[in-house]
Design a protein around this motif. Structure first.
Motif, PDB file in Angstrom:
ATOM      1  N   ALA A  82     -32.497  56.884 102.254  1.00  0.00           N
ATOM      2  CA  ALA A  82     -31.815  55.534 102.723  1.00  0.00           C
ATOM      3  C   ALA A  82     -31.213  54.961 102.075  1.00  0.00           C
ATOM      4  O   ALA A  82     -31.270  54.870 100.656  1.00  0.00           O
ATOM      5  N   PRO A  83     -30.140  54.312 102.372  1.00  0.00           N
ATOM      6  CA  PRO A  83     -29.059  53.758 101.489  1.00  0.00           C
ATOM      7  C   PRO A  83     -29.837  52.320 101.104  1.00  0.00           C
ATOM      8  O   PRO A  83     -29.454  51.892  99.891  1.00  0.00           O
ATOM      9  N   GLU A  84     -30.718  51.666 101.793  1.00  0.00           N
ATOM     10  CA  GLU A  84     -31.604  50.645 101.289  1.00  0.00           C
ATOM     11  C   GLU A  84     -32.798  50.304 101.904  1.00  0.00           C
ATOM     12  O   GLU A  84     -32.961  50.744 102.855  1.00  0.00           O
ATOM     13  N   THR A  85     -33.824  50.443 101.059  1.00  0.00           N
ATOM     14  CA  THR A  85     -35.276  50.122 101.529  1.00  0.00           C
ATOM     15  C   THR A  85     -35.751  49.150 100.798  1.00  0.00           C
ATOM     16  O   THR A  85     -35.264  48.403  99.715  1.00  0.00           O
ATOM     17  N   ASP A  86     -36.813  48.508 101.534  1.00  0.00           N
ATOM     18  CA  ASP A  86     -37.684  47.358 100.576  1.00  0.00           C
ATOM     19  C   ASP A  86     -39.015  47.869  99.957  1.00  0.00           C
ATOM     20  O   ASP A  86     -39.950  47.278  99.543  1.00  0.00           O
ATOM     21  N   GLY A  87     -38.950  49.283  99.882  1.00  0.00           N
ATOM     22  CA  GLY A  87     -40.251  50.243  99.379  1.00  0.00           C
ATOM     23  C   GLY A  87     -41.100  50.598 100.549  1.00  0.00           C
ATOM     24  O   GLY A  87     -41.966  51.486 100.352  1.00  0.00           O
ATOM     25  N   ALA A  88     -41.087  49.923 101.628  1.00  0.00           N
ATOM     26  CA  ALA A  88     -41.969  50.445 102.900  1.00  0.00           C
ATOM     27  C   ALA A  88     -41.256  50.714 103.987  1.00  0.00           C
ATOM     28  O   ALA A  88     -41.705  51.182 104.965  1.00  0.00           O
ATOM     29  N   HIS A  89     -39.936  49.787 104.076  1.00  0.00           N
ATOM     30  CA  HIS A  89     -39.094  49.843 105.380  1.00  0.00           C
ATOM     31  C   HIS A  89     -37.817  50.293 105.110  1.00  0.00           C
ATOM     32  O   HIS A  89     -37.253  50.065 103.885  1.00  0.00           O
ATOM     33  N   PHE A  90     -37.016  50.550 106.082  1.00  0.00           N
ATOM     34  CA  PHE A  90     -35.508  50.879 105.938  1.00  0.00           C
ATOM     35  C   PHE A  90     -34.905  49.330 105.967  1.00  0.00           C
ATOM     36  O   PHE A  90     -35.563  48.509 106.676  1.00  0.00           O
ATOM     37  N   VAL A  91     -33.940  48.981 105.247  1.00  0.00           N
ATOM     38  CA  VAL A  91     -33.066  47.573 105.298  1.00  0.00           C
ATOM     39  C   VAL A  91     -31.912  47.920 106.101  1.00  0.00           C
ATOM     40  O   VAL A  91     -31.077  48.789 105.867  1.00  0.00           O
ATOM     41  N   VAL A  92     -31.807  47.219 107.305  1.00  0.00           N
ATOM     42  CA  VAL A  92     -30.651  47.286 107.855  1.00  0.00           C
ATOM     43  C   VAL A  92     -30.084  45.956 108.004  1.00  0.00           C
ATOM     44  O   VAL A  92     -30.683  45.019 107.944  1.00  0.00           O
ATOM     45  N   PRO A  93     -28.647  45.838 108.544  1.00  0.00           N
ATOM     46  CA  PRO A  93     -28.043  44.432 108.631  1.00  0.00           C
ATOM     47  C   PRO A  93     -28.755  43.894 110.001  1.00  0.00           C
ATOM     48  O   PRO A  93     -29.289  44.586 110.949  1.00  0.00           O
ATOM     49  N   LYS A  94     -28.903  42.598 109.893  1.00  0.00           N
ATOM     50  CA  LYS A  94     -29.666  41.811 110.900  1.00  0.00           C
ATOM     51  C   LYS A  94     -28.293  41.828 112.240  1.00  0.00           C
ATOM     52  O   LYS A  94     -27.219  41.584 112.038  1.00  0.00           O
ATOM     53  N   VAL A  95     -28.979  42.173 113.242  1.00  0.00           N
ATOM     54  CA  VAL A  95     -28.148  42.072 114.408  1.00  0.00           C
ATOM     55  C   VAL A  95     -28.657  41.071 115.493  1.00  0.00           C
ATOM     56  O   VAL A  95     -30.068  40.832 115.775  1.00  0.00           O
ATOM     57  N   ILE A  96     -28.057  40.110 116.147  1.00  0.00           N
ATOM     58  CA  ILE A  96     -28.280  39.052 116.891  1.00  0.00           C
ATOM     59  C   ILE A  96     -27.423  39.374 118.174  1.00  0.00           C
ATOM     60  O   ILE A  96     -26.446  39.521 118.301  1.00  0.00           O
TER      61      ILE A  96
END
Length: 96
Positions: A82-96
């Protein structure tokens, strides 16, 4: 066979579909659509009283596998590329 579709109707539908048809294309489309409807009229004259209604031409059976619980991918392996994680989850851009 009477004409069911007029050139004006073809022009209107072409306009709705944002199609730019030349006058020759409008006439060709009118003839083709009327030929299709004429063929459908011929099919409607076929006696189908002895034909059982069907949903498919061939018998179909469920082709899906059984839904069974199996081993899952380990979290570390799932997050490894994954390009970015918080160690437990994938980190993705916020979508509103």
């Amino acid at each position: 066979m009477s004409e069911k579709i007029t050139p004006e109707e073809v022009r209107h539908v072409a306009d709705l579909a944002r199609l730019d048809l030349s006058p020759d294309e409008e006439l060709q489309m009118t003839r083709q659509l009327n030929a299709i409807l004429g063929y459908m009229e011929r099919l409607n004259q076929v006696d189908t009283t002895q034909v059982e209604p069907t949903t498919h031409a061939l018998e179909r059976a469920n082709v899906f596998r059984e839904d069974v619980v199996g081993p899952s991918l380990e979290r570390d392996r799932a997050l490894a590329n994954a390009p970015e994680t918080d160690g437990a989850h994938f980190v993705v851009p916020k979508v509103i």
